[in-house]
Write a protein that holds these residues in place. Structure first.
Motif, PDB file in Angstrom:
ATOM      1  N   LYS A 754       0.843  -1.207   0.000  1.00  0.00           N
ATOM      2  CA  LYS A 754       0.000   0.000   0.000  1.00  0.00           C
ATOM      3  C   LYS A 754       0.871   1.248   0.000  1.00  0.00           C
ATOM      4  N   ALA A 755       1.947   1.209   0.804  1.00  0.00           N
ATOM      5  CA  ALA A 755       2.845   2.369   0.881  1.00  0.00           C
ATOM      6  C   ALA A 755       3.478   2.660  -0.467  1.00  0.00           C
ATOM      7  N   ILE A 756       3.870   1.615  -1.170  1.00  0.00           N
ATOM      8  CA  ILE A 756       4.514   1.855  -2.463  1.00  0.00           C
ATOM      9  C   ILE A 756       3.490   2.244  -3.520  1.00  0.00           C
ATOM     10  N   ASN A 757       2.286   1.664  -3.473  1.00  0.00           N
ATOM     11  CA  ASN A 757       1.245   2.033  -4.438  1.00  0.00           C
ATOM     12  C   ASN A 757       0.936   3.522  -4.366  1.00  0.00           C
ATOM     13  N   PHE A 758       0.696   4.006  -3.144  1.00  0.00           N
ATOM     14  CA  PHE A 758       0.360   5.420  -3.003  1.00  0.00           C
ATOM     15  C   PHE A 758       1.596   6.299  -3.105  1.00  0.00           C
ATOM     16  N   GLY A 759       2.726   5.771  -2.654  1.00  0.00           N
ATOM     17  CA  GLY A 759       3.959   6.553  -2.715  1.00  0.00           C
ATOM     18  C   GLY A 759       4.366   6.879  -4.134  1.00  0.00           C
ATOM     19  N   LEU A 760       4.190   5.921  -5.042  1.00  0.00           N
ATOM     20  CA  LEU A 760       4.578   6.147  -6.436  1.00  0.00           C
ATOM     21  C   LEU A 760       3.752   7.239  -7.084  1.00  0.00           C
ATOM     22  N   ILE A 761       2.482   7.343  -6.673  1.00  0.00           N
ATOM     23  CA  ILE A 761       1.626   8.398  -7.218  1.00  0.00           C
ATOM     24  C   ILE A 761       2.219   9.769  -6.924  1.00  0.00           C
ATOM     25  N   TYR A 762       2.860   9.880  -5.751  1.00  0.00           N
ATOM     26  CA  TYR A 762       3.413  11.173  -5.350  1.00  0.00           C
ATOM     27  C   TYR A 762       4.925  11.234  -5.543  1.00  0.00           C
ATOM     28  N   GLY A 763       5.458  10.311  -6.370  1.00  0.00           N
ATOM     29  CA  GLY A 763       6.873  10.369  -6.708  1.00  0.00           C
ATOM     30  C   GLY A 763       7.796  10.026  -5.563  1.00  0.00           C
ATOM     31  N   MET A 764       7.362   9.151  -4.648  1.00  0.00           N
ATOM     32  CA  MET A 764       8.174   8.814  -3.488  1.00  0.00           C
ATOM     33  C   MET A 764       9.468   8.125  -3.924  1.00  0.00           C
ATOM     34  N   SER A 765      10.585   8.493  -3.272  1.00  0.00           N
ATOM     35  CA  SER A 765      11.876   7.872  -3.541  1.00  0.00           C
ATOM     36  C   SER A 765      12.072   6.673  -2.616  1.00  0.00           C
ATOM     37  N   ALA A 766      13.147   5.931  -2.859  1.00  0.00           N
ATOM     38  CA  ALA A 766      13.474   4.807  -1.973  1.00  0.00           C
ATOM     39  C   ALA A 766      13.713   5.314  -0.557  1.00  0.00           C
ATOM     40  N   PHE A 767      14.327   6.487  -0.450  1.00  0.00           N
ATOM     41  CA  PHE A 767      14.576   7.072   0.869  1.00  0.00           C
ATOM     42  C   PHE A 767      13.255   7.340   1.587  1.00  0.00           C
ATOM     43  N   GLY A 768      12.286   7.911   0.846  1.00  0.00           N
ATOM     44  CA  GLY A 768      10.981   8.199   1.450  1.00  0.00           C
ATOM     45  C   GLY A 768      10.250   6.936   1.855  1.00  0.00           C
ATOM     46  N   LEU A 769      10.337   5.902   1.006  1.00  0.00           N
ATOM     47  CA  LEU A 769       9.683   4.635   1.333  1.00  0.00           C
ATOM     48  C   LEU A 769      10.329   4.009   2.561  1.00  0.00           C
ATOM     49  N   ALA A 770      11.650   4.056   2.619  1.00  0.00           N
ATOM     50  CA  ALA A 770      12.365   3.499   3.772  1.00  0.00           C
ATOM     51  C   ALA A 770      11.944   4.197   5.051  1.00  0.00           C
ATOM     52  N   LYS A 771      11.816   5.489   4.966  1.00  0.00           N
ATOM     53  CA  LYS A 771      11.423   6.285   6.134  1.00  0.00           C
ATOM     54  C   LYS A 771      10.008   5.920   6.586  1.00  0.00           C
ATOM     55  N   GLN A 772       9.106   5.771   5.621  1.00  0.00           N
ATOM     56  CA  GLN A 772       7.715   5.484   5.955  1.00  0.00           C
ATOM     57  C   GLN A 772       7.548   4.084   6.535  1.00  0.00           C
ATOM     58  N   LEU A 773       8.304   3.125   6.015  1.00  0.00           N
ATOM     59  CA  LEU A 773       8.134   1.735   6.440  1.00  0.00           C
ATOM     60  C   LEU A 773       9.111   1.315   7.531  1.00  0.00           C
ATOM     61  N   GLY A 774      10.037   2.229   7.881  1.00  0.00           N
ATOM     62  CA  GLY A 774      10.989   1.903   8.935  1.00  0.00           C
ATOM     63  C   GLY A 774      11.962   0.814   8.531  1.00  0.00           C
ATOM     64  N   MET A 775      12.386   0.831   7.269  1.00  0.00           N
ATOM     65  CA  MET A 775      13.351  -0.167   6.777  1.00  0.00           C
ATOM     66  C   MET A 775      14.582   0.560   6.239  1.00  0.00           C
ATOM     67  N   GLY A 776      15.618  -0.196   5.933  1.00  0.00           N
ATOM     68  CA  GLY A 776      16.817   0.391   5.375  1.00  0.00           C
ATOM     69  C   GLY A 776      16.589   0.882   3.964  1.00  0.00           C
ATOM     70  N   ARG A 777      17.407   1.838   3.549  1.00  0.00           N
ATOM     71  CA  ARG A 777      17.225   2.415   2.213  1.00  0.00           C
ATOM     72  C   ARG A 777      17.474   1.382   1.124  1.00  0.00           C
ATOM     73  N   ASN A 778      18.481   0.535   1.325  1.00  0.00           N
ATOM     74  CA  ASN A 778      18.778  -0.483   0.323  1.00  0.00           C
ATOM     75  C   ASN A 778      17.620  -1.466   0.185  1.00  0.00           C
ATOM     76  N   GLU A 779      17.047  -1.843   1.341  1.00  0.00           N
ATOM     77  CA  GLU A 779      15.913  -2.764   1.308  1.00  0.00           C
ATOM     78  C   GLU A 779      14.732  -2.131   0.575  1.00  0.00           C
ATOM     79  N   ALA A 780      14.509  -0.837   0.834  1.00  0.00           N
ATOM     80  CA  ALA A 780      13.421  -0.126   0.168  1.00  0.00           C
ATOM     81  C   ALA A 780      13.672  -0.058  -1.334  1.00  0.00           C
ATOM     82  N   GLN A 781      14.932   0.186  -1.723  1.00  0.00           N
ATOM     83  CA  GLN A 781      15.267   0.248  -3.147  1.00  0.00           C
ATOM     84  C   GLN A 781      15.027  -1.099  -3.822  1.00  0.00           C
TER      85      GLN A 781
END
Length: 925
Positions: A754-781
């Motif tokens: 869900k985070a990535i579905n909505f995040g992509l609509i707003y141009g979320m980066s891997a850094f932003g996804l990592a921050k939102q999901l509480g995971m490492g940046r590499n894992e988010a990427q």
């Protein structure tokens, strides 16, 4: 010649520019007789700098009012200078306003001179290895030149690096202060040493050295052999105190306390609306035309005029529209003559004058109209000071106009006709034939070019400054209402409104009609929505004031609890709403990490910072809750009961069609778009939006509309399949990414999808996804990479949209609404990236806005056909429509509204409208 490095920090000596421009520029004045030549000269030089040098980092620095430390040191400092001329003093405020509107940082610090601010910034930048270009005509600045700092004199185009200083003065930058101290300065009344001029100073400094070396080696001076060298030791000895004081006076401070660092001095996007107004008032016609020709705020130098007062500068002329064809109508014969013209006109420009801006309570004071450019009339009907025979009766005038105003075949044009339609409705006139609206024509043509009010549009498209309301009514508490204004002023003002509206329509409709897609957005979406919004606003919504009062009390108690908890954590009392006090508590006393700074250099306490700190510290979490509840209390539970209209017993909002860049509606007084739905307090506020006895509140909203639009626009087969088969889109996404059966997807896996579905609509980066999901940046990427592997159509859509936006400067919605992106080619990486994110999101958000607007038109048309009182459209909130429905008709109405909303657009996936109902808005979710 010295080479100027790429992208330097440009520091402009605004005070030097100001006096140079004042003495060089022609004696320009605007039509009010106000001098404008110095403003023109300075701005022209600034524009020339921007044309010549491409940079992100820039500032214009001016002397502040009042004395400086040098005056305290030497009271006679600058005593020979005459006071600033009055005709120059009056130009400073408009000049500063223009510079700020150009997007250029402006600095003026009391107690020091502009030179000191420039010196401090240049020194800081140079130490950081940042190239600096100082634009000035002041020779004193040569002392600042070093391997990173270069001077340019824009009047002579002389550029000085360290070698250039030696070439000009015969000495290096390190000896310039000594040079100035020896020679003194008559203009600044710096005494220096009598008998020492340029040649002597140069001989002393090159022969022996600086001031200290000279006084240590006075006996060696005669051997230098220059004229007067034998008597020079005694002159220096006799004037030692004056020489050293002159040295202090000539020394530019390098340690001024500043709120900003050199790298923070960033040029921003020009405020084209403000520049248009300022250039209009100053009557700089050439530059005003630049603002009006669709340059999207680019500040381009005048190629023909690159120095103040150039001989070939075109005459600055006030663009004036002839008002001699305006008439104030005071008798029936004149009115009937006008009515005949109105009835035979192809398009009538119409405007109302009222005694207020609240469409539910304002009284009609007069009407104005125009049938051709330059020919307009005002009909006063309720000015206080006029005796009955001196003005026409309001009821009589409206009775004569009613057939025309209610005739759908008679096209009307206005500026924000929704307001006029609502005013007329108070007098039992159902305005029809609302064919054109200049506010909406401008908005559809380019939503981000600036504001869409009539004064701004007149300057932008007609180069004409209208009579402002403040000019005839005054300002502040003493401002008159329209019924109190003398007809000699009211008549031309009101008639001009109609005339300008017609003129604007003639210009703007041609621009809109030049593109078939824009024409369709205007004719099929925006204009049909005007009467719909007017009806919604006038219907209003019922609230439970008693319940809201109880909620206010509960919120107050909770705020007190939060405040005490914050005091306990901080171990002292402080104002939780004060950023300054919060900075002191969080970062000075408690030592929390500073994550971001404000433009002035202070530690930021904005919501984003507090949210990040709240992950690890309790006080920021408390502050966030306090701010949220405090806003709910002040904006809604305290305010809404006071906004209930006594005549209707309801709250009436105002919807705005021409505000957001993407086409979404906004609302104000009250703002119904921002009541939270995801927390308990927001839902409780919605509980106070109630249905009257015998009715239910019906809420119908689009299900995941922006994701459905993403599927349609991208054409990605996996996304299309998920929606076509009615799958849980987030679970389906998780299943695709992780290659799992959809029934095996866990709650956490769905949350990530869900985070990535909505995040992509707003141009979320891997850094932003990592921050939102509480995971490492590499894992988010890795997670994002997997997503794009599974949904290649989405990646292709994003890349092609970015490219299209960069090529043409705009993107479009499914229905052809054009969304301009002025920063898409910005040299500022942050702004360009933001524009790229907007380019991806705007077609989805804009298409969603178009769909809900189309749905409102369809639904309203059906509602108008139902028996009065069975169903009322109350509110539009993002992707949701809210109704009031008689209980016995609820099932039928719900089914029909869902059908109509789902028919508002044809996508490659089903458009689904979910519905629910209850006794209040919260239950209807």
């Amino acid at each position: 010649m010295a080479t100027i490095p790429d992208n330097p920090l440009i520091l402009i000596d605004g005070s030097s520019y100001l006096y140079r421009a004042y003495h060089a520029a022609p004696n320009f004045t605007n039509s009010d007789g106000e001098p404008t030549g110095a403003v023109y000269g300075v701005v022209n030089m600034l524009r020339s700098m921007l044309r010549q040098f491409s940079t992100e980092h820039i500032a214009v620095i001016f002397d502040a009012k009042g004395k400086t430390f040098r005056d305290d040191m030497y009271p006679e400092y600058k005593a020979n200078r005459p006071p600033m001329p009055d005709d120059l003093r009056g130009q400073i405020e408009p000049l500063h306003a223009v510079i700020k509107a150009m997007g250029l940082p402006l600095i003026s610090i009391s107690g020091v001179e502009a030179d000191d601010v420039i010196g401090t910034l240049a020194s800081q930048a140079s130490k950081a290895g940042m190239p600096v270009l100082i634009s000035t005509g002041d020779k004193d600045m040569a002392q600042l030149v070093d391997e990173n700092v270069t001077l340019i004199n824009t009047m002579t185009d002389v550029v000085m690096d360290p070698a250039g200083v030696v070439e000009k003065f015969g000495i290096g930058p390190e000896l310039i202060i000594d040079y100035l101290a020896l020679m003194g300065d008559k203009v600044d009344n710096i005494p220096g040493v009598p008998g020492v001029g340029e040649k002597t100073a140069k001989a002393l400094l090159t022969g022996i050295g600086g001031l200290d070396a000279l006084y240590d080696n006075l006996a060696d001076i005669p051997a230098l052999g220059f004229r007067g060298s034998k008597t020079m030791p005694k002159k220096l000895e006799d004037n030692k105190e004056a020489a050293y004081m002159s040295y202090q006076l000539a020394t530019i401070k390098l340690d001024v306390e500043l709120d900003m660092a050199p790298h923070e001095l960033v040029k921003t996007t020009p405020d084209t609306d403000e520049l248009t107004k300022l250039f209009g008032k100053l009557q700089f016609r050439r530059w005003l035309s630049e603002m009006l020709d669709g340059s999207d705020g680019k500040i381009v130098a005048d190629e023909r005029v690159v120095s103040a007062g150039a001989a070939d500068e075109p005459k600055v002329v006030a663009p004036v529209i002839d008002r001699s064809g305006y008439e104030t109508v005071l008798d029936e014969a004149s009115f009937n003559a006008w009515l005949e013209q109105l009835n035979s006109a192809e398009v009538v420009a119409f405007d109302t004058e009222t005694d207020g801006l609240d469409y539910m309570t304002a009284n009609l004071i007069g009407v104005s109209f125009a049938v051709e450019e330059g020919k307009a009339a005002y009909v006063p009907v309720a000015h206080d000071y006029l005796d009955a025979p001196a003005q026409l009766d309001r009821d009589w005038v409206l009775a004569q106009l009613k057939p025309l105003l209610e005739d759908a075949s008679k096209a009307k044009v206005g500026q924000n006709l929704k307001f006029d339609a609502s005013i007329l409705a108070r007098y039992d006139i159902d305005m029809q034939g609302i064919a054109f609206d200049t506010m909406l024509e401008s908005y559809v043509f380019n939503s981000v070019v600036g504001r869409h009010d009539m004064d701004s549009l007149s300057l932008r498209y007609l180069e004409h400054k209208t009579i402002s309301f403040e000019e005839i009514a005054g300002k502040g508490k003493k401002q008159l209402t329209f019924n109190q204004i003398d007809l000699e002023q009211a008549g031309p003002y009101a008639a001009e409104d109609a005339d300008i509206t017609l003129r604007l329509h003639n210009v703007l409709i041609a621009k809109v009609n030049a593109d078939e897609k824009l024409k369709s957005v205007f004719e099929d979406i925006e204009m049909p929505l005007v009467p719909v919004l007017s009806r919604i606003e006038r219907t209003g919504v019922l609230i439970d004031s008693m319940l809201m009062g109880a909620q206010s009390s509960e919120l107050a108690a909770r705020l007190d609890e939060l405040q005490q908890q914050a005091f306990d954590i901080a171990e002292q009392e402080f104002n939780l709403s004060s950023p300054k006090q919060l900075q002191a508590i969080l970062f000075e006393k408690m030592g929390l990490p500073i994550l971001k700074k404000t433009p002035s250099g202070a530690a930021s306490t904005n919501e984003e910072v507090l949210q990040e700190l709240a992950l690890d510290y309790p006080l920021p979490k408390l502050i966030l809750e306090y701010r949220s509840l405090s806003k709910l209390k002040s904006t809604y539970t305290d305010k809404l009961p006071k906004m209930v209209n006594p005549a209707t017993g309801r709250v009436h909002t105002s919807y705005h069609q021409a505000v957001t860049a993407t086409g979404r509606l906004s609302s104000s007084d009250p703002n119904l778009q921002n009541i939270p739905i995801r927390n308990a307090e927001g839902r409780r506020i919605r509980q106070a939006f109630i249905a009257p006895t015998g009715y239910k509140v019906l809420a119908v909203d689009y299900s995941q509309i922006e994701l459905r639009i993403m599927a349609h626009l991208s054409g990605d087969e996996a996304l299309l399949d998920a929606f076509r088969h009615g799958k849980d889109i987030h679970a389906a996404t998780a299943a695709e990414i992780l290659v799992l059966p959809i029934e095996s997807v866990s709650t956490e896996q769905r949350r990530r999808a869900k985070a990535i579905n909505f995040g992509l609509i707003y141009g979320m980066s891997a850094f932003g996804l990592a921050k939102q999901l509480g995971m490492g940046r590499n894992e988010a990427q890795e997670y994002m990479d997997l997503y794009f592997e599974r949904y290649p159509g989405v990646l292709e859509y994003m890349e092609s949209t970015r490219n299209t936006a960069s090529e043409q400067g705009f993107v479009e919605t499914l229905f052809g609404r054009r969304l301009h992106l002025p920063d898409i080619k910005s040299r500022n990486g942050i702004r360009r990236k933001a524009a790229e994110r907007a380019a991806i999101n705007a077609p989805m958000q804009g298409t969603a806005a178009d769909i809900i607007k189309r749905a409102m038109v369809l639904v309203d048309e059906w509602v108008q056909q139902q028996p009065e009182g069975q169903v009322r459209l109350l509110m539009q909130v993002h992707d949701e429509l809210v109704f009031e429905v008689q209980e016995e008709h609820l099932e039928r109405v719900t089914a029909e509204v869902q059908r109509l909303m789902e028919a508002a657009a044809q996508l490659d996936v089903p458009l689904v409208a979910d519905a629910d109902s209850g006794d209040n808005w919260d239950q209807a979710h």
